[in-house]
Structures are given as C-alpha cells and as structure tokens.
Design a protein around this motif. Sequence first.
Motif, PDB file in Angstrom:
ATOM      1  N   SER A 148      26.518  16.969   5.144  1.00  3.13           N
ATOM      2  CA  SER A 148      27.715  16.130   5.205  1.00  3.13           C
ATOM      3  C   SER A 148      28.805  16.853   5.986  1.00  3.13           C
ATOM      4  N   LEU A 149      29.770  16.103   6.482  1.00  4.92           N
ATOM      5  CA  LEU A 149      30.874  16.709   7.236  1.00  4.92           C
ATOM      6  C   LEU A 149      31.686  17.661   6.368  1.00  4.92           C
ATOM      7  N   THR A 150      31.854  17.325   5.101  1.00  5.03           N
ATOM      8  CA  THR A 150      32.591  18.209   4.198  1.00  5.03           C
ATOM      9  C   THR A 150      31.866  19.537   4.026  1.00  5.03           C
ATOM     10  N   SER A 151      30.551  19.485   3.831  1.00  7.26           N
ATOM     11  CA  SER A 151      29.763  20.716   3.696  1.00  7.26           C
ATOM     12  C   SER A 151      29.835  21.549   4.963  1.00  7.26           C
ATOM     13  N   ILE A 152      29.756  20.889   6.111  1.00  6.93           N
ATOM     14  CA  ILE A 152      29.826  21.602   7.390  1.00  6.93           C
ATOM     15  C   ILE A 152      31.180  22.266   7.557  1.00  6.93           C
ATOM     16  N   ALA A 153      32.249  21.556   7.225  1.00  2.00           N
ATOM     17  CA  ALA A 153      33.605  22.113   7.346  1.00  2.00           C
ATOM     18  C   ALA A 153      33.742  23.391   6.535  1.00  2.00           C
ATOM     19  N   LEU A 154      33.266  23.365   5.291  1.00  2.00           N
ATOM     20  CA  LEU A 154      33.362  24.543   4.431  1.00  2.00           C
ATOM     21  C   LEU A 154      32.441  25.659   4.915  1.00  2.00           C
ATOM     22  N   GLU A 155      31.255  25.291   5.410  1.00  2.00           N
ATOM     23  CA  GLU A 155      30.280  26.285   5.863  1.00  2.00           C
ATOM     24  C   GLU A 155      30.792  27.096   7.042  1.00  2.00           C
ATOM     25  N   VAL A 156      31.534  26.463   7.950  1.00  2.00           N
ATOM     26  CA  VAL A 156      32.022  27.191   9.134  1.00  2.00           C
ATOM     27  C   VAL A 156      33.398  27.816   8.925  1.00  2.00           C
ATOM     28  N   GLY A 157      33.960  27.662   7.730  1.00  2.00           N
ATOM     29  CA  GLY A 157      35.161  28.426   7.419  1.00  2.00           C
ATOM     30  C   GLY A 157      36.464  27.666   7.348  1.00  2.00           C
ATOM     31  N   PHE A 158      36.430  26.334   7.363  1.00  2.00           N
ATOM     32  CA  PHE A 158      37.672  25.568   7.212  1.00  2.00           C
ATOM     33  C   PHE A 158      37.946  25.334   5.733  1.00  2.00           C
ATOM     34  N   ALA A 159      39.232  25.275   5.396  1.00  2.00           N
ATOM     35  CA  ALA A 159      39.616  25.124   3.991  1.00  2.00           C
ATOM     36  C   ALA A 159      39.357  23.713   3.485  1.00  2.00           C
ATOM     37  N   ASN A 160      39.425  22.726   4.381  1.00  2.00           N
ATOM     38  CA  ASN A 160      39.239  21.340   3.964  1.00  2.00           C
ATOM     39  C   ASN A 160      38.845  20.492   5.166  1.00  2.00           C
ATOM     40  N   ILE A 161      38.456  19.250   4.902  1.00  2.00           N
ATOM     41  CA  ILE A 161      37.971  18.356   5.950  1.00  2.00           C
ATOM     42  C   ILE A 161      39.088  17.973   6.918  1.00  2.00           C
ATOM     43  N   ALA A 162      40.332  17.929   6.434  1.00  2.00           N
ATOM     44  CA  ALA A 162      41.446  17.526   7.302  1.00  2.00           C
ATOM     45  C   ALA A 162      41.692  18.557   8.407  1.00  2.00           C
ATOM     46  N   SER A 163      41.738  19.842   8.023  1.00  2.00           N
ATOM     47  CA  SER A 163      41.962  20.884   9.035  1.00  2.00           C
ATOM     48  C   SER A 163      40.775  20.981   9.993  1.00  2.00           C
ATOM     49  N   PHE A 164      39.576  20.763   9.472  1.00  2.00           N
ATOM     50  CA  PHE A 164      38.378  20.760  10.314  1.00  2.00           C
ATOM     51  C   PHE A 164      38.431  19.623  11.332  1.00  2.00           C
ATOM     52  N   SER A 165      38.746  18.427  10.878  1.00  2.00           N
ATOM     53  CA  SER A 165      38.783  17.269  11.775  1.00  2.00           C
ATOM     54  C   SER A 165      39.815  17.446  12.872  1.00  2.00           C
ATOM     55  N   LYS A 166      40.970  17.985  12.523  1.00  2.00           N
ATOM     56  CA  LYS A 166      42.026  18.200  13.509  1.00  2.00           C
ATOM     57  C   LYS A 166      41.589  19.195  14.577  1.00  2.00           C
ATOM     58  N   ALA A 167      41.018  20.329  14.148  1.00  2.00           N
ATOM     59  CA  ALA A 167      40.588  21.355  15.095  1.00  2.00           C
ATOM     60  C   ALA A 167      39.436  20.858  15.964  1.00  2.00           C
TER      61      ALA A 167
END
Length: 271
Positions: free
Chosen positions: A73-92
């Motif tokens: 899932s996108l949430t799992s991927i975000a956490l796996e690569v080092g983002f604190a949450n899905i929002a910061s991941f999506s923005k970057a």
Amino acid sequence: MEEQMNCIYRTIHFIEKNYDEPISVKDLEDVSHYSYRNIQRIFKYSCGETIGAFQQRLKVENAYKLILYSKESLTSIALEVGFANIASFSKAFKQHFGISPKAAKLSKEKLLCGPDLIPVTSDILLEPEMVYLKPMQIYYQSIQTYYNNEEIEWLWEKFMQNEFPISETEYFGVIVDEPLIKTEINCRYDACSTSQSKHKKLPSKMIFGGKYARFAHHGGYETIDETYAKIYSRWIFNSGLEFSHSPIIEKYEKHTDGREDQLTYILLPLK
C-alpha cells in the motif's frame, strides 16, 4: 583529489544504505572524515545536489520502484522509505515526479511509456533463471549517465587502467538508479571488479545477497537495450513476482572481440 573522491564514494554509499533513517551531522563527519561544512561543499560540487536533496531523492525514487514492482500500500511504502506520514510522502513525490503516488499506482504501464523513458515494446517473451546469490564485496568507480554506451565504455576504459588480477577477477555493472524512471543527470552506473586495483585503493561495497531473476543477453552491449525492452514489456508485469528496490546488476560473463559471442547476465532483484 583522490581522497576527496573516496570521501564522496563513502558518503554516497552510507546515505544509500541509510536513506530511510535520520542521518546526523556526526554520522556524516565520521564516514567522510571531513567537517560537516566541508563535506556539504565537496558533495554539492561533485554531485550537483546537496546531501539533504540526495537523501530526499533516494526516498521518493525508491518509493517509485516499490509502487512499480510491489503490491504494498502507499502508506506502507511511505513509512518504508522513511517518511513520517502519507501527506509528506505525497507532497515530496509529486514535487519530484510531477505526479501523485496514487496516480502512479493506478497507471504503471503508462508511466513506463513516457516521452523520456526507454521504449518498452516487444513481441518476444524472455524466461529468466531464478538464482540465489550470496553477498559479494566489489571495488568500483562511478559515472552519472543515462545508461549511455559511450559514457559507460569511457568509464570501463578508465576503470581497467587500474589493472586487476586477470585469472581471478569478475566484472559487474551496477545500475544504481532505475533506468525507467530517472532523469539523465540523476542516473548512476558503477563499474565493478571483485579484485582491488594494483595501482590505487578503490572504494568498496557489498552487492547481491538474495534472490534474483537472471536474464541472458547474447551479443554486444550496443543491443542490450533490446533485451531490457523485452524484459520490461512482456515479463516484468506478468511474472506475478515482487521486486526489490535494490539495484539491477549486470554480470559480464564472457567478453570477447567477437561481439556476437559476448554473454551478459542481467540480474533483477526479487523480494
């Protein structure tokens, strides 16, 4: 100059291994043997981006690989690569690629056929051999390229000037960045040997350690893109396998003057 380049290699390798974790000033000073101010300056001059930008790029690029090649899932991927949450991941992610992670996940095939990407059309289905490879220490030099044959050949000419023991040395190419989703300036290719240079101390790192799908490319390197096209167009999305976001590795098994006799193994990492 050589010491500065080895410092850059050490720093890049350290960040690549720890990109998904917070990296402190002390960490960078310990691995580079320079002050934080100096390593920032040397890194920006040598790599064209700051250390922080490099780490952020690794996060989103490795996330893109997981979107393409895994079922997470996108949430799992975000956490796996080092983002604190899905929002910061999506923005970057959107800042870097111009597309949201959700859109990337919904249109994998379209994303592999964009204007800046290698063509992926082929009627031939390749079947790889599944292999398990133990970790291996290699010695290497790098170049930034878009998997350009002329630039890679130049790197190998330079690399082989180091002279290596003939009988016991194996040679590899490590495609550090995924060639399907990278811009030209950000791609890196490593020329590698299993032996240390006779003339100068080359940086070292470990490769392999896990399962790989091994494809065979017969013939010269000028046609290897055709083999990649066959892999990506007909096999990779229909295999039912999940891929790791560690680098693709080429093993130069047989190099001869007669190009039709050359054999290169293309190794795709599996989860």
